[in-house]
Every structure is written in structure tokens, then in C-alpha cells.
Design a protein around this motif. Structure first.
Motif, PDB file in Angstrom:
ATOM      1  N   VAL A 292       0.826  -1.166   0.012  1.00 45.93           N
ATOM      2  CA  VAL A 292      -0.034  -0.055   0.012  1.00 45.93           C
ATOM      3  C   VAL A 292       0.988   1.398  -0.068  1.00 45.93           C
ATOM      4  CG1 VAL A 292      -1.591   1.196   1.451  1.00 45.93           C
ATOM      5  CG2 VAL A 292      -1.940  -1.218   1.279  1.00 45.93           C
ATOM      6  N   GLN A 293       0.459   2.019  -0.688  1.00 42.61           N
ATOM      7  CA  GLN A 293       1.311   3.408  -0.909  1.00 42.61           C
ATOM      8  C   GLN A 293       0.471   4.398  -0.848  1.00 42.61           C
ATOM      9  OE1 GLN A 293       3.722   4.173  -4.283  1.00 42.61           O
ATOM     10  NE2 GLN A 293       4.754   6.197  -3.309  1.00 42.61           N
ATOM     11  N   ILE A 294       0.631   5.453   0.355  1.00 44.59           N
ATOM     12  CA  ILE A 294      -0.133   6.752   0.230  1.00 44.59           C
ATOM     13  C   ILE A 294       0.812   8.071  -0.098  1.00 44.59           C
ATOM     14  CG2 ILE A 294      -1.513   8.201   1.589  1.00 44.59           C
ATOM     15  CD1 ILE A 294      -1.965   5.627   3.505  1.00 44.59           C
ATOM     16  N   THR A 295       0.440   8.678  -1.040  1.00 47.38           N
ATOM     17  CA  THR A 295       1.083   9.633  -1.680  1.00 47.38           C
ATOM     18  C   THR A 295       0.295  10.614  -2.546  1.00 47.38           C
ATOM     19  OG1 THR A 295       3.198  10.076  -3.163  1.00 47.38           O
ATOM     20  CG2 THR A 295       1.669   8.298  -3.795  1.00 47.38           C
ATOM     21  N   VAL A 296       1.130  11.853  -2.572  1.00 46.15           N
ATOM     22  CA  VAL A 296       0.328  12.803  -3.381  1.00 46.15           C
ATOM     23  C   VAL A 296       1.290  13.118  -4.685  1.00 46.15           C
ATOM     24  CG1 VAL A 296      -0.658  14.194  -1.575  1.00 46.15           C
ATOM     25  CG2 VAL A 296       1.477  14.930  -1.861  1.00 46.15           C
ATOM     26  N   ALA A 297       2.270  12.407  -4.705  1.00 39.75           N
ATOM     27  CA  ALA A 297       3.303  12.477  -6.003  1.00 39.75           C
ATOM     28  C   ALA A 297       2.490  11.750  -7.219  1.00 39.75           C
ATOM     29  CB  ALA A 297       4.601  11.896  -5.635  1.00 39.75           C
ATOM     30  N   PHE A 327      -3.839   8.134  -3.776  1.00 41.96           N
ATOM     31  CA  PHE A 327      -3.291   9.496  -3.952  1.00 41.96           C
ATOM     32  C   PHE A 327      -4.088  10.578  -2.889  1.00 41.96           C
ATOM     33  CE2 PHE A 327      -2.314   7.091  -7.690  1.00 41.96           C
ATOM     34  CZ  PHE A 327      -1.184   7.395  -8.069  1.00 41.96           C
ATOM     35  N   ALA A 328      -3.464  10.672  -1.929  1.00 41.51           N
ATOM     36  CA  ALA A 328      -3.990  11.668  -0.817  1.00 41.51           C
ATOM     37  C   ALA A 328      -2.823  12.132   0.102  1.00 41.51           C
ATOM     38  CB  ALA A 328      -4.918  10.763   0.005  1.00 41.51           C
ATOM     39  N   GLU A 329      -3.261  13.208   0.680  1.00 39.99           N
ATOM     40  CA  GLU A 329      -2.184  13.740   1.878  1.00 39.99           C
ATOM     41  C   GLU A 329      -2.245  12.630   2.972  1.00 39.99           C
ATOM     42  OE1 GLU A 329      -0.692  14.809   5.085  1.00 39.99           O
ATOM     43  OE2 GLU A 329      -2.556  15.735   5.203  1.00 39.99           O
ATOM     44  N   ALA A 330      -1.287  11.981   3.347  1.00 34.78           N
ATOM     45  CA  ALA A 330      -1.419  11.041   4.434  1.00 34.78           C
ATOM     46  C   ALA A 330      -1.923  11.366   5.644  1.00 34.78           C
ATOM     47  CB  ALA A 330       0.207  10.234   4.306  1.00 34.78           C
ATOM     48  N   GLY A 331      -1.527  12.344   6.270  1.00 31.24           N
ATOM     49  CA  GLY A 331      -2.277  12.899   7.441  1.00 31.24           C
ATOM     50  C   GLY A 331      -3.728  12.888   7.535  1.00 31.24           C
ATOM     51  N   SER A 332      -4.416  12.993   6.223  1.00 31.04           N
ATOM     52  CA  SER A 332      -5.707  13.117   6.175  1.00 31.04           C
ATOM     53  C   SER A 332      -6.429  11.587   6.126  1.00 31.04           C
ATOM     54  CB  SER A 332      -6.314  13.787   5.098  1.00 31.04           C
ATOM     55  OG  SER A 332      -6.008  13.377   3.844  1.00 31.04           O
ATOM     56  N   VAL A 333      -5.632  10.499   5.792  1.00 31.69           N
ATOM     57  CA  VAL A 333      -6.166   9.232   5.590  1.00 31.69           C
ATOM     58  C   VAL A 333      -5.541   8.271   6.486  1.00 31.69           C
ATOM     59  CG1 VAL A 333      -7.004   9.775   3.143  1.00 31.69           C
ATOM     60  CG2 VAL A 333      -4.648   8.889   3.670  1.00 31.69           C
ATOM     61  N   MET A 334      -4.278   8.398   7.016  1.00 30.38           N
ATOM     62  CA  MET A 334      -3.624   7.542   7.781  1.00 30.38           C
ATOM     63  C   MET A 334      -4.454   7.209   9.080  1.00 30.38           C
ATOM     64  SD  MET A 334      -1.346   5.259   6.977  1.00 30.38           S
ATOM     65  CE  MET A 334      -0.745   4.861   8.470  1.00 30.38           C
ATOM     66  N   PRO A 335      -5.138   8.145   9.662  1.00 29.15           N
ATOM     67  CA  PRO A 335      -5.633   7.967  10.891  1.00 29.15           C
ATOM     68  C   PRO A 335      -6.772   7.113  10.801  1.00 29.15           C
ATOM     69  CG  PRO A 335      -5.051  10.399  10.762  1.00 29.15           C
ATOM     70  CD  PRO A 335      -4.849   9.605   9.499  1.00 29.15           C
ATOM     71  N   LEU A 336      -7.623   6.940   9.519  1.00 30.92           N
ATOM     72  CA  LEU A 336      -8.806   6.256   9.019  1.00 30.92           C
ATOM     73  C   LEU A 336      -8.291   4.681   9.236  1.00 30.92           C
ATOM     74  CD1 LEU A 336     -10.814   8.513   6.765  1.00 30.92           C
ATOM     75  CD2 LEU A 336     -11.205   8.079   9.361  1.00 30.92           C
ATOM     76  N   LEU A 337      -7.494   4.759   8.452  1.00 32.54           N
ATOM     77  CA  LEU A 337      -6.813   3.345   7.983  1.00 32.54           C
ATOM     78  C   LEU A 337      -6.448   2.617   9.446  1.00 32.54           C
ATOM     79  CD1 LEU A 337      -4.325   2.294   5.068  1.00 32.54           C
ATOM     80  CD2 LEU A 337      -3.632   1.760   7.528  1.00 32.54           C
ATOM     81  N   ALA A 338      -5.503   3.274   9.803  1.00 34.12           N
ATOM     82  CA  ALA A 338      -4.772   2.787  11.434  1.00 34.12           C
ATOM     83  C   ALA A 338      -6.151   2.494  12.321  1.00 34.12           C
ATOM     84  CB  ALA A 338      -3.677   3.845  11.786  1.00 34.12           C
ATOM     85  N   SER A 339      -6.886   3.507  12.494  1.00 31.81           N
ATOM     86  CA  SER A 339      -7.962   3.155  13.448  1.00 31.81           C
ATOM     87  C   SER A 339      -8.716   2.161  13.267  1.00 31.81           C
ATOM     88  CB  SER A 339      -8.728   4.386  13.455  1.00 31.81           C
ATOM     89  OG  SER A 339     -10.103   4.186  14.333  1.00 31.81           O
ATOM     90  N   ASP A 340      -9.242   2.034  11.760  1.00 32.63           N
ATOM     91  CA  ASP A 340      -9.975   0.870  11.362  1.00 32.63           C
ATOM     92  C   ASP A 340      -8.937  -0.574  11.814  1.00 32.63           C
ATOM     93  OD1 ASP A 340     -11.976  -0.519   9.051  1.00 32.63           O
ATOM     94  OD2 ASP A 340     -10.189  -1.574   9.133  1.00 32.63           O
ATOM     95  N   ALA A 341      -8.025  -0.485  11.238  1.00 34.53           N
ATOM     96  CA  ALA A 341      -7.045  -2.001  11.553  1.00 34.53           C
ATOM     97  C   ALA A 341      -7.009  -2.268  13.091  1.00 34.53           C
ATOM     98  CB  ALA A 341      -5.588  -1.717  10.935  1.00 34.53           C
ATOM     99  N   TYR A 342      -6.848  -0.881  13.995  1.00 37.99           N
ATOM    100  CA  TYR A 342      -6.599  -1.196  15.244  1.00 37.99           C
ATOM    101  C   TYR A 342      -7.934  -1.737  15.839  1.00 37.99           C
ATOM    102  CZ  TYR A 342      -6.573  -0.126  20.265  1.00 37.99           C
ATOM    103  OH  TYR A 342      -6.370  -0.108  21.711  1.00 37.99           O
ATOM    104  N   HIS A 343      -9.160  -1.229  15.567  1.00 37.06           N
ATOM    105  CA  HIS A 343     -10.355  -2.013  16.174  1.00 37.06           C
ATOM    106  C   HIS A 343     -10.957  -3.252  15.371  1.00 37.06           C
ATOM    107  CE1 HIS A 343     -10.536   2.456  17.524  1.00 37.06           C
ATOM    108  NE2 HIS A 343     -11.084   1.796  18.542  1.00 37.06           N
TER     109      HIS A 343
END
Length: 360
Positions: A292-297, A327-343
């Protein structure tokens, strides 16, 4: 940087400048807590949408697959400034809960951001941005809309030099030196939720292939200069050892998954372990199964940050079947991805790899 030089910098500012600096450094960046909210309903909803929302939902599903796969070693790969921007505790939580097994990152992410806060320093929201020459005169560094106190950063440089001074004069991989940084934080740190500290405690190795491209560089240069002036040997960083050690983990791990934020050197470094293993005669080494890669490049920047995971498959680095670009700014989407996986809790039954013990 010597204590004398640091004291000189501290006394440069007038009382009025000190007051103005305090005004600008008055609002802390608060790092998001992925355990405090459950993003599963949001991700589930996004999976039924289109565009980046659906990409993020699929990326999250792939990360959960990594966590569920009993044979999968997971690498967290970090480039950019998301740690300073509020994701620092998020990454620490992944280590704390056995959700990643190794880390490849930029020196800035590890030193200027995490180790920096581990020593008790902070990052600040830039609620106003005067011209950057003014910021320079006040000894404030800017990352977009985030401020760093340059005086605190120089203290971090000095601490890196102090750690180097305690070590046997020989070559060290970045992993080996960062482990010493984690040990230092256990003994002297001011923050429990430090990625460097937790990685040390959980035997999660951290690699920084361009380690001196950070505040570590200043402290290590001073260490070498001071030792050379005194006619004494000094410690060095061994970039080849970095590549060898990380490739050794890849060979022994077998099945691997990549959770990549940004691109650049860390991304290439972890992907290249497959090719390096083949060069060493391990022709049966697996490509990275999950990615998985999250990037704006994008392709316009012409750099490795924009090369897609599909492109990496042509080099024999990743599997084209289980990969997702977001393709997104990681600070705006990583909290959702990580929270989903945590829960979802797949980490609760994962075996602990403790790859750091491989080099003990």
C-alpha cells in the motif's frame, strides 16, 4: 554542537524577540489517538463509494490482510512530515500493538520529529506565517504550517553527538545507532509514546538509509570533527550494512507486506531488498506480497515517489495482485486506515517477530 555554541544561540534574542517567539510557539500540534475513535463504519462506507474513498477502503483491507496473514512480516515505510503534523502517536501505536515488524524511514521522521519529541521538545501549529526571514531571525523553522524551535533542534543535534561519543569507534548501521537512541530515551526520555523508544523496547528495527539527511548529521559531523582534532578514532555510519541487514530480514521473513507513506529513498530501499536477495543467490525470495502506498506525488514530478506499485512489479519487487495506490495527503487518511485496523483487532493474535534480535 557544543554547549557553548548552544548558549550563544540562546542569548542572541532580545526580550522583545523572546516574547514574539513565545507568541508564535504557543499552540501545540496534538497527535491523533487512533484508539479513541472507531473508523470501521467510515471505511465500510467508503468501500461503497468511488475515487480516493474506495482506494482508501481497499488499502485498509489490504493492511488488514497483512495483519491476518500469519506468515507476513509488515514494514512501515515513512517519508515526509506526517510525524510532525500529528501522526507521531499513530505510528507509535502501530509498534506498541505489534501491527508492524520493521520500519524504514527518513532521518527527519526519526530524528527531527520523533526523537526530538522523545527528548521533551514539541511541534507547534503555525496559526500565522510571517515572512520566513522573520522566522529565521527568531530561530523558528517552518514545515508548511508547522513550527519547530531551532534552539530545541540544536539541542537534539548535541544529544546525537553525545550518544556517538559513548560508542566504540567503528562502523554502525543506522539500525544499530537508532537502537542506541532508543536506549537513551528509555533512560533519559520525556515521552512514553516515542516510536524510537517503543521500537527499542519491542525489538522492532528502524532503518534510515539517508540518516545524516537530518539533525543526526550535524551531531555526527561534530562528533567526528572533535575526535579528529583530538587525534582519536570515531564512529561511522555504514550504509552498506543497512542494505545488508534489511535484505537479511527480507530473506528470513519470506512473506512481506509494505505500508508506505510517501516515497523517495525509504520506498526504494525496502523494495530493493528483493533484488538484493537475488544478487546474493536467493533466487527463491518472494516479491513483497502486499503493498500500500499513500502519496500525493504523480508522474509530473519525475521522481521515485511517483512510481506506481504496478511499475515496481516490472522490477520484480512487488506483487501486482495485492497492491493499492492512494493519492491523498497521508495525514488526512492514515488516521482512518490505522484506526480501522486497530479496532478490527487482527493484531491481537499476531506472532511477535522481534526482528531486532536477529542482530543481537
Amino acid at each position: 554542537m557544543s554547549t557553548e555554541t548552544l548558549n550563544h544561540v540562546v542569548t542572541e534574542l532580545s526580550p522583545a524577540e523572546r516574547q514574539r517567539k513565545a507568541e508564535l510557539l504557543s499552540t501545540l500540534v496534538e497527535h491523533i489517538d487512533i484508539t479513541s475513535f472507531d473508523a470501521r463504519p467510515i471505511i465500510d462506507g467508503m468501500s461503497k463509494m468511488s475515487f480516493t474513498s474506495r482506494d482508501l477502503a481497499r488499502a485498509t483491507a489490504i493492511y488488514n490482510q497483512m495483519l491476518q496473514d500469519p506468515d507476513c512480516t509488515i514494514f512501515l515505510v515513512i517519508a515526509g512530515s506526517t510525524s510532525a503534523g500529528g501522526c507521531m502517536d499513530l505510528y507509535a501505536e502501530l509498534v506498541r500493538n505489534n501491527m508492524v515488524d520493521g520500519i524504514v524511514a527518513t532521518g527527519a521522521s526519526i530524528v527531527d520529529m520523533d526523537f526530538f519529541e522523545g527528548l521533551g521538545h514539541k511541534h507547534y501549529q503555525a496559526l500565522e506565517v510571517p515572512d520566513d526571514d522573520t522566522l529565521r531571525s527568531l530561530l523558528i523553522d517552518r514545515i508548511y504550517d508547522t513550527y519547530i524551535d531551532e534552539e530545541a533542534l540544536q539541542q537534539t543535534d548535541h544529544t546525537i553527538g553525545e550518544i556517538a561519543n559513548t560508542l566504540e569507534p567503528r562502523g554502525y548501521s543506522s539500525r544499530e545507532f537508532i537502537r542506541e537512541m532508543g536506549k537513551y530515551l528509555v533512560e533519559h526520555g520525556k515521552k512514553d509514546n516515542s516510536l524510537v523508544k517503543l521500537a527499542y523496547e519491542h525489538d522492532v528495527p528502524i532503518f534510515c538509509p539517508a540518516f545524516v539527511d537530518s539533525s543526526a548529521g550535524f551531531g555526527l559531523v561534530k562528533h567526528q570533527v572533535d575526535r579528529a582534532k583530538a587525534g582519536q578514532p570515531y564512529m561511522m555510519l555504514d550504509a552498506i550494512a543497512d542494505f545488508r541487514e534489511l535484505t537479511e530480514i527480507k530473506i528470513k521473513a519470506g512473506t512481506t507486506g509494505l505500508l508506505m507513506i510517501g516515497g523517495g529513498v525509504p520506498k526504494n530501499f525496502i523494495q530493493d531488498t528483493v533484488v538484493c536477495a537475488e544478487i546474493l543467490g536467493h533466487h527463491d525470495v518472494e516479491v513483497h506480497k502486499y503493498a500500500v502506498q499513500i502519496t500525493v506525488a504523480d508522474v509530473r514530478d519525475g521522481a521515485c515517489s511517483s512510481s506506481t506499485l504496478q511499475e515496481a512489479a516490472s522490477w520484480g519487487k512487488v506483487n501486482t495482485g495485492i497492491e493499492q495506490m492512494v493519492f491523498a495527503e497521508a495525514g488526512s487518511v492514515m488516521p482512518l486506515l490505522a484506526s480501522d485496523a486497530y479496532h478490527r483487532g487482527h493484531w491481537k493474535t499476531r506472532a511477535k517477530r522481534a526482528w531486532g534480535k536477529l542482530f543481537a
